[in-house]
Design an enzyme around this catalytic site. Structure first.
Site, short mmCIF file in Angstrom:
data_model
loop_
_atom_site.label_atom_id
_atom_site.label_comp_id
_atom_site.label_asym_id
_atom_site.label_seq_id
_atom_site.Cartn_x
_atom_site.Cartn_y
_atom_site.Cartn_z
N ALA A 1 1.68 5.40 -0.42
CA ALA A 1 0.97 6.60 0.05
C ALA A 1 0.06 7.12 -1.05
CB ALA A 1 2.00 7.67 0.41
N CYS B 1 13.52 11.02 6.64
CA CYS B 1 13.70 10.73 8.08
C CYS B 1 15.18 10.75 8.45
CB CYS B 1 13.03 9.42 8.45
SG CYS B 1 13.60 8.06 7.48
N LYS C 1 0.85 -1.21 0.00
CA LYS C 1 0.00 0.00 0.00
C LYS C 1 0.88 1.25 0.00
CE LYS C 1 -1.80 2.47 3.13
NZ LYS C 1 -1.54 3.76 2.45
N GLU D 1 10.01 1.57 10.54
CA GLU D 1 11.02 2.57 10.21
C GLU D 1 10.32 3.92 10.34
OE1 GLU D 1 13.01 5.08 8.97
OE2 GLU D 1 12.85 4.42 6.88
N GLU E 1 10.65 16.62 14.19
CA GLU E 1 11.16 16.37 12.84
C GLU E 1 10.64 17.48 11.92
OE1 GLU E 1 9.80 12.63 11.16
OE2 GLU E 1 11.78 12.34 10.28
C1 SIN Z 1 13.44 7.87 4.54
O1 SIN Z 1 13.50 9.08 4.59
O2 SIN Z 1 12.43 7.29 4.98
C2 SIN Z 1 14.52 7.00 3.96
C3 SIN Z 1 15.61 7.72 3.34
C4 SIN Z 1 16.67 6.84 2.70
O3 SIN Z 1 16.52 5.64 2.53
O4 SIN Z 1 17.71 7.40 2.40
#
Ligand code: SIN
Length: 483
Positions: A182, A290, A180, A256, A387
């Protein structure tokens, strides 16, 4: 292929049991974030469609688990080749739906494809163990088997790579799946599903659903006992909710989640390298990652110079529609994301930070936000704790190694940290003390398909990529053998 050509060539239906079909909830629009205009519409799945996708995954699981590892590896390898061959059109599609500049989209297609190549090589290395009982009386046999049908939920920020780093190991391990993506960026995944099908993935192994109401289609899947695993990339807030929903069924989980990466620059660092790498760590994906450097902690002896050079470099970046060659900075994904970034900058300024660059939402179409540098950011400011997910670089000075480490670890998150120093002893001391799953040592980019990506604390658990990545999709069976 031009923009219309690639949009017309991309599937827009759900993929269930090997067949493309309409969604029972109608269609949902996919927008270009650089203009706000609708690019196309794709099928919108209902809870019934989601369960049909799981029916197909469950039905295919037995046969798929018993295919030869080499066969699974070769399907992945063919899909890798196809992604590389079609890199240009896939990159354009990604830029259209997500906004990142075309150069970054090309890089992501390569990054994404490399997960397929890596796991095509890992498929044939799944192993077990045969050993003597310590008493010598019997034997201990362990074997690795596919976990079973998986639900793979991927985010909008890396529409292809976050898919392949879940799909690659799931395919290699012999798991079937419901994917799934986004709702903002389903097109890259739809194109990828087409590529995997053409590469020979049997019907029902990969089923793809898109939904405008994620919660309503995910909950019934998590409650269904045929599902055995959930892998999720997204916010910590949503991750927690999914974990609660998955607890009834005791699903294997890979999470993650969010990050708040500290970027530490010590007084002895190579400042040129620290600034160049900061540009990558901060501006890749317009900061919507992230692993983006969220806060720059810089030794007081070089903090002013670092901020000045970073301001200069960020000020030279060109903002615009990502499809234009030469554009460095595309739009943010949507209005909500831009409002959140503007709110965090406002909070920092209210608490005494100075704007060195940017900080003002531009007029006109699209969700653009300018590269922004803030200096004199005070402890307690929200963007040091939250964040940012935007092109904003707060710089805060520190005066000792202990203070730098304490500031770096002063976060509920623990995904990645960046360290810049020329002193090996200091580097190793700091790296050991950092509470994070990954560290970039004199490097602003850690992502690599051959390395274990993942975090600690509220950044989640489980690893994607590397030798560890396939383990998340395997269950260990132990056999006590009486000879
Ligand atoms: C992410 O921002 O979720 C992953 C970034 C990456 O794999 O470099």
């Amino acid at each position: 292929m031009d923009e219309r050509g690639i949009l017309n060539a991309t599937p827009t239906q759900l993929l269930i049991g090997g067949g493309w079909r309409d969604g029972s909830a109608g269609r949902l629009p996919v927008e270009d974030p650089s203009t706000g205009e609708v690019l196309c519409e794709v099928a919108d799945a209902s809870a019934g469609d989601a369960l049909a996708a799981l029916d197909a995954a469950a039905a295919a699981q037995g046969a798929w688990a018993s295919t030869a590892p080499r066969e699974r590896g070769e399907i992945l390898r063919r899909a890798f080749d196809a992604m590389i061959d079609r890199r240009e059109e896939l990159a354009l599609l990604m830029t259209l739906e997500m906004g990142k500049n075309i150069g970054e989209s090309r890089a992501e297609i390569t990054y994404a494809a490399e997960f397929l190549r890596w796991f095509s090589e890992e498929a044939v290395r799944i192993s077990g163990r045969w050993s003597n009982e310590p008493s010598g009386a019997g034997r201990l046999l362990t074997m690795k088997q596919p976990v079973g049908p998986c639900l793979l939920i991927t985010p909008w920020n890396f529409p292809a790579a976050m898919g392949t780093r879940k799909i690659g190991p799931a395919v290699a391990a012999g798991c079937t799946m419901v994917v799934k993506p986004a709702k903002q960026t389903p097109l890259s995944m739809l194109a990828l599903a087409g590529i995997l099908t053409e590469a020979g993935l049997p019907d029902g192994v990969l089923n793809l659903i898109v939904s405008s109401k994620s919660g309503s289609i995910v909950a019934p899947l998590l409650a269904d006992q045929r599902l055995r695993k959930l892998s999720f990339t997204g916010s910590t807030e949503v991750g927690r909710l999914l974990m609660e929903q998955a607890s009834g069924n005791l699903l294997r989980l890979s999470m993650e989640l969010g990050g708040n990466a500290p970027y530490l620059v010590f007084g002895d660092a190579d400042l040129d390298a620290a600034v160049e790498q900061a540009l990558i760590a901060k501006m890749r994906n317009m900061g919507q990652s992230c692993v983006a450097a969220n806060r720059f902690h810089v030794h007081e002896s070089v903090a002013g110079e670092f901020a000045r050079r970073l301001t200069d470099r960020m000020g030279r970046l060109r903002t615009g529609r990502g499809t234009e060659e030469g554009v460095d900075v595309g739009p943010l994904i949507d209005a909500d994301q831009r409002s959140k970034v503007a709110e965090l900058v406002g909070d920092a300024v209210d608490r005494g930070a100075s704007i060195e660059l940017g900080g003002v939402v531009p007029p006109g179409r699209g969700w653009f936000y300018p590269p922004t540098v803030l200096s004199g950011v005070r402890p307690g400011t929200r963007l040091l704790r939250e964040e940012i997910f935007g092109p904003v670089a707060p710089v805060a000075p520190f005066s000792s190694d202990e203070e730098a480490l304490a500031a770096a670890n002063d976060s509920e998150f623990g995904l990645v940290a960046y360290v810049f120093t020329r002193d090996v002893k200091r580097a190793l001391r700091v790296v050991e003390g950092l509470q994070s799953g990954m560290v970039g040592l004199n490097k602003g980019l850690v992502s690599n398909p051959a390395a274990p990506f993942g975090g600690v604390k509220q950044s989640g658990f489980g690893r994607e990529g590397g030798f560890e990545g396939i383990e998340e999709y395997l269950a260990t069976k132990y056999v006590a053998v009486d000879l």
